[in-house]
Design a protein around this motif. Structure first.
Motif, PDB file in Angstrom:
ATOM      1  N   TYR A 150       0.839  -1.195   0.000  1.00  0.00           N
ATOM      2  CA  TYR A 150       0.000   0.000   0.000  1.00  0.00           C
ATOM      3  C   TYR A 150       0.874   1.245   0.000  1.00  0.00           C
TER       4      TYR A 150
ATOM      5  N   THR B 219      -3.180   3.305  -0.686  1.00  0.00           N
ATOM      6  CA  THR B 219      -3.684   2.734  -1.937  1.00  0.00           C
ATOM      7  C   THR B 219      -3.105   1.347  -2.158  1.00  0.00           C
TER       8      THR B 219
ATOM      9  N   SER C 293      -4.538  -3.185  -6.696  1.00  0.00           N
ATOM     10  CA  SER C 293      -5.738  -2.547  -7.249  1.00  0.00           C
ATOM     11  C   SER C 293      -5.362  -1.492  -8.279  1.00  0.00           C
ATOM     12  N   PHE C 294      -4.329  -0.702  -7.947  1.00  0.00           N
ATOM     13  CA  PHE C 294      -3.913   0.365  -8.852  1.00  0.00           C
ATOM     14  C   PHE C 294      -3.417  -0.200 -10.180  1.00  0.00           C
TER      15      PHE C 294
ATOM     16  N   TYR D  75      -6.268  -1.553 -12.151  1.00  0.00           N
ATOM     17  CA  TYR D  75      -7.026  -0.433 -12.715  1.00  0.00           C
ATOM     18  C   TYR D  75      -6.363   0.090 -13.980  1.00  0.00           C
ATOM     19  N   ARG D  76      -5.025   0.079 -13.988  1.00  0.00           N
ATOM     20  CA  ARG D  76      -4.282   0.537 -15.169  1.00  0.00           C
ATOM     21  C   ARG D  76      -4.168  -0.551 -16.244  1.00  0.00           C
TER      22      ARG D  76
ATOM     23  N   CYS E 222      -8.295  -8.355  -4.975  1.00  0.00           N
ATOM     24  CA  CYS E 222      -8.627  -6.950  -4.758  1.00  0.00           C
ATOM     25  C   CYS E 222     -10.106  -6.796  -4.427  1.00  0.00           C
TER      26      CYS E 222
ATOM     27  N   PRO F   9      -9.573   1.931  -7.588  1.00  0.00           N
ATOM     28  CA  PRO F   9      -8.733   1.882  -6.388  1.00  0.00           C
ATOM     29  C   PRO F   9      -9.026   3.032  -5.442  1.00  0.00           C
TER      30      PRO F   9
ATOM     31  N   LEU G 208      -7.875   5.757  -3.154  1.00  0.00           N
ATOM     32  CA  LEU G 208      -6.636   6.504  -3.061  1.00  0.00           C
ATOM     33  C   LEU G 208      -6.543   7.233  -1.734  1.00  0.00           C
TER      34      LEU G 208
ATOM     35  N   LEU H 236      -1.440   9.449 -12.715  1.00  0.00           N
ATOM     36  CA  LEU H 236      -2.750   9.558 -13.326  1.00  0.00           C
ATOM     37  C   LEU H 236      -2.846  10.824 -14.160  1.00  0.00           C
TER      38      LEU H 236
ATOM     39  N   TYR I 261      -9.064  12.125  -6.357  1.00  0.00           N
ATOM     40  CA  TYR I 261      -9.166  11.177  -7.465  1.00  0.00           C
ATOM     41  C   TYR I 261     -10.508  11.256  -8.184  1.00  0.00           C
TER      42      TYR I 261
END
Length: 417
Positions: free
Chosen positions: A160, A164, A168-169, A172-173, A181, A187, A189, A198, A328
């Motif tokens: 983390y 975050t 998950s990040f 997400y990307r 997750c 995610p 943030l 981002l 975010y």
């Protein structure tokens, strides 16, 4: 087990090397001891190096580090810095064989993300670049999920950064699939803040040839402007006629989100790390906060930053106290202002004494003022001609006359077929 750590290195295979915060004092003590013990150059006489052999290696900062030879052959050896994780090719003159410190386990721990499968079953280069930019030398929180069967293998962790989840990040990307997750689609943030990687979302453009309502929000020159799609008017000849209601709803929710953000903006941290194109909030002359992005540093005493307000296209130079990290949720909405070039005309040939736009000297200031008078505050129609390399449009007034007709009649522009 949960502990704090610093990320020392990201391997090309996506391995995350961490140094627990609790190890830092012992590592510093060892480094001091190594510098005292090795006040010499590397081994200069010929030596038969072996794979796996312990050594000390002089880094680019002239400091000595514990090392291990991982590959021999050729004029350089492949050496791993065992307390960092970094591996590089090193000339023998920068190495010295020693077994003085082999009884001390490495201070860095190789890790992998728990139940996280990279796309294609290995970390692609763009994903590794993302991990390196995001994590290198950053302090993170480690949740140990699974111990390796072999003590030298990778530790399975959840990581983390600022609250975050890294898995998950990255999911997400679209760099991986994270099985464990809670919500890989969005995610959570830290305190609603967005990491620097981002960026803003561009709006979906109408199909070329469709006519749609717009307004001009900012002029750079008579030829280069920023437009906003106008949802208050129905689009004509549009290929997708279903979008108006969604567009209206999206803008209303964005306006509400920005209003709420303005009410709590003082709780957001001031921007202290400046990265080009980085999303942020900037305070405008009306004392309200708007979405913006950082462009460049314009002054140092005090620090002044050039920003662009992404929903209008306009630019401003502001002090750092007028910048805040952007939540975010404000990045989930597409930007409102789109940069376009106007088709159908070009600059006229001006007299040498004509006052010109400093950053666009092919145009006169008079032409800029005339174009501003033609478009500002007016309901206009547009049609996209090309989208690459620049978005080029035809721009019309309500009576279907091109907006540049007035400039041509005044001798400030010429038709360009």
């Amino acid at each position: 087990k949960i502990f704090q750590a610093a990320v020392s290195y990201i391997g090309q295979d996506g391995t995350i090397y961490i140094i627990p915060k609790s190890y830092e004092t012992a590592l510093k003590k060892l480094m001091i001891e190594i510098q005292s013990a090795f006040r010499c150059l590397g081994l200069l006489e010929p030596y038969q190096w072996k794979k796996g052999e312990a050594c000390v290696v002089r880094g680019s900062d002239t400091m000595w580090y514990r090392g291990k030879v991982v590959q021999v052959g050729g004029s350089a050896l492949r050496v791993q810095y065992v307390d960092v994780g970094h591996t590089e090719n090193v000339l023998p003159c920068h190495l010295y064989p020693t077994t003085l410190y082999t009884a001390i386990p490495p201070f860095c721990i190789p890790c992998q993300l728990y139940k996280t499968v990279p796309m294609g079953n290995f970390w692609q280069q763009d994903a590794v670049d993302c991990l390196q930019e995001l994590l290198t030398k950053e302090e993170v929180e480690i949740h140990v999920q699974e111990l390796p069967g072999n003590p030298w293998d990778k530790l399975s962790i959840s990581l983390y950064f600022g609250g975050t989840s890294l898995s998950s990040f990255m999911a997400y990307r679209k760099y991986c699939v994270a099985e464990d997750c809670e919500d890989a689609s969005k995610p959570v943030l830290p305190e609603g803040h967005a990491p620097g990687l981002l960026s803003y979302i561009m709006p979906q453009l109408p199909a070329p040839g469709d006519t749609f309502p717009v307004r001009v929000s900012h002029l750079v020159s008579p030829k280069e402007v920023y437009i906003c799609f106008d949802p208050s008017k129905s689009r004509v000849k549009q290929s997708d006629t279903q979008g108006d209601a969604n567009w209206d709803s999206e803008l209303e929710s964005f306006d509400e989100a920005l209003k709420q953000c303005n009410e709590t903006v003082e709780s957001l941290p001031v921007v202290t790390h400046f990265q080009k194109e980085m999303p942020c909030l900037a305070k405008y002359q009306d004392d309200l906060w708007y979405r913006a992005k950082l462009l460049s540093v314009k002054g140092l005493d005090p620090v002044q930053i050039l920003v662009q307000f992404v929903d209008y296209g306009s630019f401003s130079v502001v002090p750092t106290k007028r910048l805040r990290h952007i939540p975010y949720y404000l990045l989930e909405y597409p930007v409102r202002a789109v940069r376009v070039l106007l088709a159908g005309f070009k600059p006229a040939v001006y007299d040498e004494n004509v006052t010109r736009i400093p950053y666009s000297p092919e145009w006169s200031m008079e032409a800029l003022w005339a174009m501003m008078e033609s478009v500002e505050g007016k309901q206009l129609s547009a049609s996209i001609l090309t989208v690459s390399p620049d978005i080029t449009i035809s721009l019309f007034e309500d009576d279907k006359n091109p907006v540049h007709v007035k400039l041509v009649e005044m001798g400030l522009a010429e038709l360009d077929e």
